[in-house]
Design an enzyme around this catalytic site. Structure first.
Site, PDB file in Angstrom:
ATOM      1  N   LYS A   1      43.967 -29.206  28.986  1.00 35.47           N
ATOM      2  CA  LYS A   1      43.771 -27.759  29.028  1.00 35.47           C
ATOM      3  C   LYS A   1      42.830 -27.360  27.903  1.00 35.47           C
ATOM      4  O   LYS A   1      43.090 -27.647  26.737  1.00 35.47           O
ATOM      5  CB  LYS A   1      45.112 -27.033  28.871  1.00 35.47           C
TER       6      LYS A   1
ATOM      7  N   THR B   1      46.849 -29.631  25.328  1.00 37.13           N
ATOM      8  CA  THR B   1      45.897 -28.587  24.945  1.00 37.13           C
ATOM      9  C   THR B   1      44.906 -29.163  23.937  1.00 37.13           C
ATOM     10  O   THR B   1      45.301 -29.693  22.901  1.00 37.13           O
ATOM     11  CB  THR B   1      46.630 -27.383  24.341  1.00 37.13           C
TER      12      THR B   1
ATOM     13  N   HIS C   1      41.599 -20.422  26.073  1.00 35.73           N
ATOM     14  CA  HIS C   1      42.860 -20.045  25.427  1.00 35.73           C
ATOM     15  C   HIS C   1      43.034 -18.522  25.402  1.00 35.73           C
ATOM     16  O   HIS C   1      43.512 -17.945  24.418  1.00 35.73           O
ATOM     17  CB  HIS C   1      42.937 -20.605  24.008  1.00 35.73           C
TER      18      HIS C   1
ATOM     19  N   TYR D   1      50.691 -30.428  21.939  1.00 35.08           N
ATOM     20  CA  TYR D   1      49.533 -30.548  21.066  1.00 35.08           C
ATOM     21  C   TYR D   1      49.501 -31.949  20.466  1.00 35.08           C
ATOM     22  O   TYR D   1      50.508 -32.652  20.438  1.00 35.08           O
ATOM     23  CB  TYR D   1      49.601 -29.504  19.942  1.00 35.08           C
TER      24      TYR D   1
ATOM     25  N   SER E   1      55.865 -24.648  26.823  1.00 40.92           N
ATOM     26  CA  SER E   1      55.045 -24.951  25.661  1.00 40.92           C
ATOM     27  C   SER E   1      55.821 -25.733  24.606  1.00 40.92           C
ATOM     28  O   SER E   1      57.053 -25.614  24.496  1.00 40.92           O
ATOM     29  CB  SER E   1      54.541 -23.643  25.041  1.00 40.92           C
TER      30      SER E   1
END
Length: 383
Positions: free
Chosen positions: A254, A158, A278, A132, A109
């Site tokens: 995602k 995401t 999520h 992100y 991440s």
């Protein structure tokens, strides 16, 4: 309770609850608002029954598959999740090593606590970098360039988190990075001294994916402020199309949940999508990935790899998703609770149980390869 006594997801969750201070446990376990979607994620699998075939000769079972060009030995992968060294000092190092042992993919991440470069150098199994979309477009480009330089093949953007979900468990405890705990929550840390000793005697907590670009240290920027101040809620399909072209490789979105969005993802050249809410942590009341899987596979399954996550706690859940056309299934809390409970040995025990459940389930379904799982092996439970 010991690791050897953990035989399923709920056992690992119970052991993690015993070992973690309550604010950290609740950060992993909690969802948004009334946690309706969090509960539905798991319940959605119960609404569908398996219809097994017998006498099919299933001595050998092959669980391997290919997703976004990456060959893996299991049809499950370890989804990218944030702050893992907060749960156990090994953090992503344990996740990557366990995934490599089982020949599957893991994700790192943007809010990860071990650098993607370190993990890419140490492990040969496929690695996904999850990031992100920031208001600073140059920052987005710099983060993608850094991932490419480290040898990562798959990017995962995401798209369901342009603003943070309303996670009321965290509001009650004051959970944030850096910690701003309520007195009651602070007492929970005092009650779990082993976690505290572990935390302060290992390397200092950091967010290496972001530290090179953003000052995340001290009180300058909490995780909540990162979501509200730095991420761009005005992100559009044109922005993502530009990133897909810039990356020029396997690119996954995602958090896609609608057929319309799935088609647009295919149109702009995405290699895959993950149907995800999520983990019930963003829009409470949203559909589950499993409930949306069939119609999205029918719409775009011939154009891209469709995956899903959310609520997966058993091998039979994975088989149901595969039967509906998912190429693979993402695991989140399924490995985070074992990580918190016991580090790398915990994740390996959980993955070993998942593999055993998959092999057993495949044999009982009369299948030797996962592509033999089909929708006609499922029935929607009535009433």
């Amino acid at each position: 309770m010991r690791l050897s006594h953990c035989h399923n997801f709920h056992d690992f969750q119970d052991l993690a609850r015993r070992r973690l201070p309550a604010p950290i446990y609740n950060y992993i376990a909690g969802g948004a608002d009334d946690e309706v979607t969090l509960r539905r994620n798991a319940a959605s699998f119960e609404a569908v029954d398996l219809v097994p075939n017998v006498l099919r000769g299933v001595a050998d079972v092959d669980l391997s598959t290919t997703i976004m060009g990456q060959e893996i030995d299991l049809p499950v992968y370890l989804s990218p999740t944030a702050l893992q060294r907060l749960f156990h000092h090994q953090g992503e190092r344990a996740t990557a090593a366990a995934a490599e042992r089982f020949g599957t993919m893991f994700g790192v991440s943007s809010l990860g606590t071990v650098s993607m470069e370190e993990l890419a150098k140490k492990h040969s199994n496929p690695q996904v970098y999850q990031f992100y979309f920031h208001k600073d477009r140059a920052l987005n480009s710099a983060m993608m360039a850094r991932a490419k330089e480290s040898g990562i093949k798959v990017m995962m953007l995401t798209v369901d988190s342009i603003t943070g979900g309303n996670r009321e468990r965290d509001l009650r405890t004051g959970f944030s990075i850096p910690f701003r705990l309520t007195p009651a929550a602070l007492a929970q840390f005092v009650m779990k001294p082993a976690w505290g000793i572990n935390y302060v005697t290992h390397e200092k907590f950091s967010l290496p994916q972001l530290d090179a670009h953003i000052d995340m240290k001290g009180d300058t920027l909490t995780i909540g402020r990162y979501f509200t101040e730095m991420l761009d809620p005005s992100m559009t399909w044109d922005d993502v199309a530009a990133m897909v072209a810039e990356w020029n490789g396997p690119f996954c979105l995602k958090g896609v949940m609608s057929v319309e969005d799935a088609r647009r993802a295919a149109d702009i050249g995405c290699t895959g999508i993950v149907l995800s809410n999520h983990g019930g942590r963003q829009l409470d009341g949203s559909r589950t990935g499993f409930d949306q899987l069939d119609e999205i596979v029918q719409a775009v399954g011939d154009r891209m790899d469709v995956m899903m996550d959310g609520g997966v706690t058993r091998g039979t859940h994975v088989l149901k998703a595969l039967a509906l056309g998912a190429k693979a299934v993402g695991l989140g809390r399924y490995y985070l609770f074992p990580l918190a409970a016991a580090g790398q040995p915990g994740i390996e025990r959980a993955l070993g149980q998942m593999k055993a459940e998959l092999v057993r389930g495949m044999r009982l379904m009369g299948c030797t390869r996962i592509d033999q799982l089909t929708p006609d092996m499922l029935r929607l439970r009535q009433g």
